[in-house]
Design a protein around this motif. Structure first.
Motif, PDB file in Angstrom:
ATOM      1  N   ASN A   1       1.234  -1.174   0.039  1.00 40.74           N
ATOM      2  CA  ASN A   1      -0.021  -0.160  -0.076  1.00 40.74           C
ATOM      3  C   ASN A   1       0.796   1.204  -0.008  1.00 40.74           C
ATOM      4  O   ASN A   1       0.404   2.063   0.431  1.00 40.74           O
ATOM      5  CB  ASN A   1      -0.859   0.106   0.779  1.00 40.74           C
ATOM      6  N   THR A   2       2.074   0.998  -0.302  1.00 41.78           N
ATOM      7  CA  THR A   2       2.704   2.245  -0.595  1.00 41.78           C
ATOM      8  C   THR A   2       3.878   2.190  -1.913  1.00 41.78           C
ATOM      9  O   THR A   2       3.518   1.521  -2.931  1.00 41.78           O
ATOM     10  CB  THR A   2       4.131   2.807   0.628  1.00 41.78           C
ATOM     11  N   LEU A   3       5.122   2.914  -1.583  1.00 41.75           N
ATOM     12  CA  LEU A   3       5.550   3.117  -2.994  1.00 41.75           C
ATOM     13  C   LEU A   3       5.888   2.144  -3.861  1.00 41.75           C
ATOM     14  O   LEU A   3       6.703   1.374  -2.983  1.00 41.75           O
ATOM     15  CB  LEU A   3       6.699   3.823  -3.082  1.00 41.75           C
ATOM     16  N   GLY A   4       5.421   1.430  -5.392  1.00 36.05           N
ATOM     17  CA  GLY A   4       5.926   0.065  -5.519  1.00 36.05           C
ATOM     18  C   GLY A   4       4.503   0.355  -7.274  1.00 36.05           C
ATOM     19  O   GLY A   4       4.268   0.449  -7.853  1.00 36.05           O
ATOM     20  N   ALA A   5       4.459  -1.215  -6.737  1.00 31.59           N
ATOM     21  CA  ALA A   5       3.986  -1.285  -8.271  1.00 31.59           C
ATOM     22  C   ALA A   5       2.384  -1.333  -8.317  1.00 31.59           C
ATOM     23  O   ALA A   5       1.439  -0.268  -9.416  1.00 31.59           O
ATOM     24  CB  ALA A   5       3.166  -3.275  -8.291  1.00 31.59           C
ATOM     25  N   ALA A   6       1.167  -1.621  -7.186  1.00 35.22           N
ATOM     26  CA  ALA A   6       0.107  -0.664  -7.178  1.00 35.22           C
ATOM     27  C   ALA A   6      -0.124   0.574  -7.756  1.00 35.22           C
ATOM     28  O   ALA A   6      -0.358   1.105  -8.255  1.00 35.22           O
ATOM     29  CB  ALA A   6      -0.279  -1.376  -6.128  1.00 35.22           C
ATOM     30  N   GLU A   7       0.865   1.643  -6.585  1.00 33.11           N
ATOM     31  CA  GLU A   7       0.375   3.112  -6.790  1.00 33.11           C
ATOM     32  C   GLU A   7       1.115   3.284  -7.636  1.00 33.11           C
ATOM     33  O   GLU A   7       0.386   4.168  -7.984  1.00 33.11           O
ATOM     34  CB  GLU A   7       1.519   3.553  -5.604  1.00 33.11           C
ATOM     35  N   LEU A   8       2.418   3.112  -8.512  1.00 24.18           N
ATOM     36  CA  LEU A   8       2.223   3.402  -9.489  1.00 24.18           C
ATOM     37  C   LEU A   8       2.036   2.721 -10.592  1.00 24.18           C
ATOM     38  O   LEU A   8       1.763   3.978 -12.125  1.00 24.18           O
ATOM     39  CB  LEU A   8       4.355   2.617  -9.595  1.00 24.18           C
ATOM     40  N   ILE A   9       1.450   2.120 -10.576  1.00 22.32           N
ATOM     41  CA  ILE A   9       0.234   1.164 -11.827  1.00 22.32           C
ATOM     42  C   ILE A   9      -0.898   2.371 -11.615  1.00 22.32           C
ATOM     43  O   ILE A   9      -1.300   2.609 -12.843  1.00 22.32           O
ATOM     44  CB  ILE A   9       0.104   0.034 -11.793  1.00 22.32           C
ATOM     45  N   ILE A  10      -1.258   2.470 -10.619  1.00 24.92           N
ATOM     46  CA  ILE A  10      -2.467   3.510 -10.723  1.00 24.92           C
ATOM     47  C   ILE A  10      -2.076   4.341 -11.462  1.00 24.92           C
ATOM     48  O   ILE A  10      -3.531   4.915 -12.043  1.00 24.92           O
ATOM     49  CB  ILE A  10      -3.110   3.244  -9.075  1.00 24.92           C
ATOM     50  N   HIS A  11      -0.982   5.273 -10.832  1.00 26.06           N
ATOM     51  CA  HIS A  11      -1.192   6.358 -11.170  1.00 26.06           C
ATOM     52  C   HIS A  11      -0.623   6.410 -12.755  1.00 26.06           C
ATOM     53  O   HIS A  11      -0.671   7.484 -13.295  1.00 26.06           O
ATOM     54  CB  HIS A  11       0.129   7.359 -10.797  1.00 26.06           C
ATOM     55  N   TYR A  12       0.573   5.305 -13.361  1.00 21.88           N
ATOM     56  CA  TYR A  12       1.001   5.761 -14.360  1.00 21.88           C
ATOM     57  C   TYR A  12       1.477   4.740 -15.327  1.00 21.88           C
ATOM     58  O   TYR A  12       1.367   4.916 -16.641  1.00 21.88           O
ATOM     59  CB  TYR A  12       2.905   6.052 -14.294  1.00 21.88           C
ATOM     60  N   GLY A  13       0.134   3.499 -14.696  1.00 27.16           N
ATOM     61  CA  GLY A  13       0.378   2.002 -15.649  1.00 27.16           C
ATOM     62  C   GLY A  13      -0.068   2.531 -16.963  1.00 27.16           C
ATOM     63  O   GLY A  13      -1.777   3.572 -17.418  1.00 27.16           O
ATOM     64  N   THR A  14      -0.541   1.367 -17.875  1.00 30.42           N
ATOM     65  CA  THR A  14      -1.453   1.413 -18.932  1.00 30.42           C
ATOM     66  C   THR A  14      -2.931   0.768 -18.923  1.00 30.42           C
ATOM     67  O   THR A  14      -2.419   0.230 -17.772  1.00 30.42           O
ATOM     68  CB  THR A  14      -0.682   0.570 -19.963  1.00 30.42           C
ATOM     69  N   GLN A  15      -3.804   0.496 -19.318  1.00 28.53           N
ATOM     70  CA  GLN A  15      -4.759   0.220 -18.969  1.00 28.53           C
ATOM     71  C   GLN A  15      -4.386  -0.899 -19.046  1.00 28.53           C
ATOM     72  O   GLN A  15      -5.215  -2.173 -18.807  1.00 28.53           O
ATOM     73  CB  GLN A  15      -5.987   0.384 -20.284  1.00 28.53           C
ATOM     74  N   GLU A  16      -4.020  -1.772 -20.005  1.00 27.40           N
ATOM     75  CA  GLU A  16      -3.329  -3.369 -19.836  1.00 27.40           C
ATOM     76  C   GLU A  16      -2.640  -3.490 -18.137  1.00 27.40           C
ATOM     77  O   GLU A  16      -3.393  -5.168 -17.852  1.00 27.40           O
ATOM     78  CB  GLU A  16      -2.674  -3.809 -20.997  1.00 27.40           C
TER      79      GLU A  16
END
Length: 755
Positions: free
Chosen positions: A139-154
């Motif tokens: 729930n901090t800096l990492g996969a989930a947070e970065l994908i939420i803000h910058y990830g592609t839709q896929e």
């Protein structure tokens, strides 16, 4: 004229030089109330209008339900003994959504506020870091947070549901043997190439360390320097720092080894990669986001530093307050509770007041994030100063517990937290670096009303912008001289104070006075020391102290107003502000004593006498220390409110559970003991401890028989609560053949040389 001045300042490096990575850090996030102090004239009405929130009913239900259920599943001593979180706890975390607080409900997450996330982390992590890391890291800096803000839709469609369910256990690979606080110097390297079937891929070589959850993670977010010799991505040959994902099991990737952190056991270890090949599509945000990793990190760290690490630190401080307040009244020496001895009471008062201040700063900071702010300077302050203050308070609590604090075992309450405290101090950049480089280094430029625009004007050669903001800066300096002089002479009586509690008006005045001085001293440092400020860490550390304690002090005032000006909390506010302003005073004395050159000599001649003769504050008085201690020395509604969200085990449990039971019973019998004391003064009863005389007092009719039984029960509970663990020889000794081998670094087959 201004064009010549611009060129002269540029050629002589009169202003701090800003690298590309520093520029991204400066441009990340937003300026919050920290800017009010740099401006030298804080608008307290505006600052008091900033949000100070509570968790929502849905979030409170989660705290009362799954979080409380989780806490009762944790055997913290056993987890530390075995260094393993039981499978049933991991399954519970996954099934109840503990890894999904950041993720939107449409992807199966819970999507809680930053305040709720922080509150949950504070409760769990302060009790057991081993379990807490499984809540903090996802729930901090990492996969989930970065994908939420910058990830592609896929990427969102694939990863977020699995992260929410805990199918992916993430970790974030940033720190290396030669890159810690200086994260921009990472050596992990990724080289873009086209494979035999024509697909663009990345070959990675890296060696990371200190990575929490690395031994158990199956999805790694890796920060690396990306090179693209053939410019296959269209971003040049050196796109720069990039964040990408690696799945466990990828050939060449190695994980599973452990470091052994001090204190609370939690999964932490190294990551190694030798010619690890991943598709270019593993870049978070896809190929378009190649080279934007540093920007991503700075933007998310701006808010993240205010959540997880302050949560653990503040949760720990509140747990210390609960335990120490209770123990000071349960433990007796010389026939009285040790908490009634002034030396002990001094520690308890400090713990009570500063834990109140820390909780105020945690809630205020998270409320700002939930309101859309992402203040990097405030976040850095919260990380550095909450973890450092928590460490100090745990030491104070250990002093009160004394022998019971240093004897380890299932019933030891503070020992593990005491041992673990240095971990929070070092994570996400050691506090030394945060204090001496980040807080004032970023704040002096970013939060100042004119400095950043002047720097931009010089760099861009924009004479118009340079002229406008330089003249504005000169005007700011002149106004700062005037404000500082007038507010010093009147001790802040000229500061505009809104409608607040009458008892706290003096603190707004003194904060306004302190801020005027801070704005002026910042201007003097920028003009007189300029580009050399980066190398003056001792000096900039004092500037950081002054800013941090103004912000923390105001947080306590904001809490007092938000919670309805509770009269019983006033001693805590007064202590917190006197203490905070004294730290500001000491920082200013240090700044003037160590300022450079002729200006420094003039300041010492003209300013030092006034600093000492007319101080902002002195340390809290003995009377105030006594009043602050009393707030956590009775098991009443105030105690329960001040220790809200601290896990309290069942009263039939050992450790804190049995201590709080004894504390409750001791509090309840105080009116009965008062009757016995009165009878002793009237010579109806002989000298001796009131508890021992309860039976005789009942016989003489001084108290009722039922009351005597209450006193006996309280005495028994008190004696049990101060016992420490005892181990039989077969429990104490460990067969040397069963000891674990320890090595430093990686075994030779896994050693990777970056380059």
């Amino acid at each position: 004229m201004f064009g010549l001045l611009l060129n002269w300042m540029k050629s002589n490096k009169m202003l701090p030089q800003i690298s590309d990575t520093e520029r991204q850090a400066l441009e990340a996030g937003s300026v919050w109330i920290d800017g009010e102090f740099f401006g030298g004239n804080p608008d307290f009405s505006k600052m008091l209008a900033e949000a100070y929130s509570r968790v929502s009913p849905e979030e409170q239900a989660f705290l009362d339900g799954p979080v409380e259920e989780l806490m009762r599943m944790i055997d913290r001593y056993e987890i530390n003994r075995t260094k393993q979180v039981p499978p049933e706890i991991l399954e519970f975390l996954k099934s109840k959504g503990f890894m999904s607080f950041l993720i939107d409900k449409k992807y199966g997450g819970l999507k809680f506020s930053k305040l709720a996330i922080s509150t949950i982390m504070a409760k769990v992590t302060s009790y057991n870091a081993g379990v807490g890391t499984y809540v903090v890291i996802p729930n901090t800096l990492g996969a989930a947070e970065l994908i939420i803000h910058y990830g592609t839709q896929e990427q969102k469609d694939h990863y977020l549901p699995k992260l929410a369910r805990g199918e992916y256990i993430p970790c974030f690979g940033l720190t290396e043997p030669t890159a810690g606080s200086d994260a921009a110097s990472i050596k992990a390297e990724g080289e873009v190439f086209r494979d035999a079937d024509g697909e663009i891929k990345i070959r990675l070589n890296f060696r990371k360390r200190y990575i929490t959850l690395a031994p158990v993670a199956n999805l790694v977010t890796l920060a690396c320097k990306l090179r693209d010799p053939q410019e296959l991505l269209g971003k040049g040959q050196e796109p720069g720092i990039t964040c990408l994902m690696i799945h466990k099991g990828t050939p060449g990737f190695s994980s599973g080894d452990h470091h052994m952190p001090i204190g609370d056991a939690f999964d932490n270890g190294p990551l190694y990669g030798k010619d690890v090949v991943v598709p270019a599509g593993n870049i978070i945000g896809g190929v378009e986001r190649a080279g934007q990793g540093w920007k991503m990190l700075m933007e998310q760290l701006a808010g993240g530093r205010a959540v997880s690490l302050p949560a653990g630190a503040v949760g720990g401080a509140k747990a210390v307050a609960a335990a120490t307040g209770a123990y000071s009244m349960v433990r007796q020496q010389f026939g009285i509770a040790v908490g009634r001895m002034e030396g002990v009471e001094d520690k308890v008062g400090k713990i009570a007041a500063l834990s109140y201040l820390l909780e105020a700063s945690r809630v205020f900071g998270c409320s700002a994030l939930d309101a859309g702010q992402e203040p990097p300077v405030t976040s850095a302050i919260l990380k550095a100063y909450t973890t450092e203050l928590s460490r100090q308070l745990i030491i104070d609590g250990m002093d009160v517990f004394s022998g019971a604090g240093v004897m380890q075992g299932p019933n030891n309450i503070l020992g593990i937290g005491y041992s673990t405290a240095p971990v929070g101090v070092t994570v996400e950049g050691a506090n030394i670096m945060t204090r001496t480089l980040i807080v004032f280094g970023q704040g002096a430029i970013r939060c100042h009303p004119h400095a950043l625009e002047v720097v931009h004007g010089v760099e861009e050669g924009d004479v118009g912008k340079f002229r406008k903001h330089l003249l504005g800066w000169f005007g700011h300096v002149i106004a700062g001289f005037g404000r500082t002089l007038v507010r010093g002479l009147t001790r802040g009586w000229t500061v505009s104070v809104p409608e607040v509690a009458p008892e706290t008006r003096t603190y707004y005045r003194r904060l306004g006075w302190a801020a005027a001085r801070y704005g002026l001293y910042t201007d003097l440092a920028m003009f007189a020391i300029g580009g050399k400020l980066k190398a003056r860490g001792k000096l900039t550390g004092r500037y950081a102290d002054a800013l941090a304690w103004q912000l923390l002090g105001f947080s306590a005032l904001r809490r007092f107003e938000a919670e309805g000006r509770r009269a019983e909390d006033l001693p805590l506010v007064q202590y917190a502000l006197e203490y905070s302003l004294t730290q500001v005073q000491q920082a200013y004395e240090g700044i003037i004593a160590n300022f450079d050159g002729l200006l420094g000599s003039l300041l010492r001649l003209l300013v030092t006498p006034g600093l000492r003769l007319n101080p902002l504050a002195t340390l809290p008085s003995d009377r105030l220390s006594h009043a602050a201690a009393l707030t956590i020395q009775s098991h009443n509604a105030q105690f329960q409110r001040l220790t809200e969200y601290v896990f309290t085990p069942p009263e039939n449990a050992g450790g804190l559970g049995r201590l709080l039971r004894a504390f409750r019973l001791v509090t309840e019998v105080q009116p009965i003991l008062a009757k016995i004391h009165a009878a002793q003064k009237a010579r109806k009863l002989p000298r001796g401890t009131a508890e021992e005389l309860a039976g005789e007092a009942a016989h003489l009719g001084v108290i009722e028989r039922e009351e005597a039984n209450q006193v006996a029960a309280a005495l028994a509970a008190r004696l049990e609560a101060v016992e420490v663990d005892v181990f039989k020889p077969e429990q104490y000794y460990t067969d040397s053949k069963g000891s674990q081998g320890i090595y430093f670094g990686a075994p030779e087959p896994k050693r990777v040389v970056n380059g």
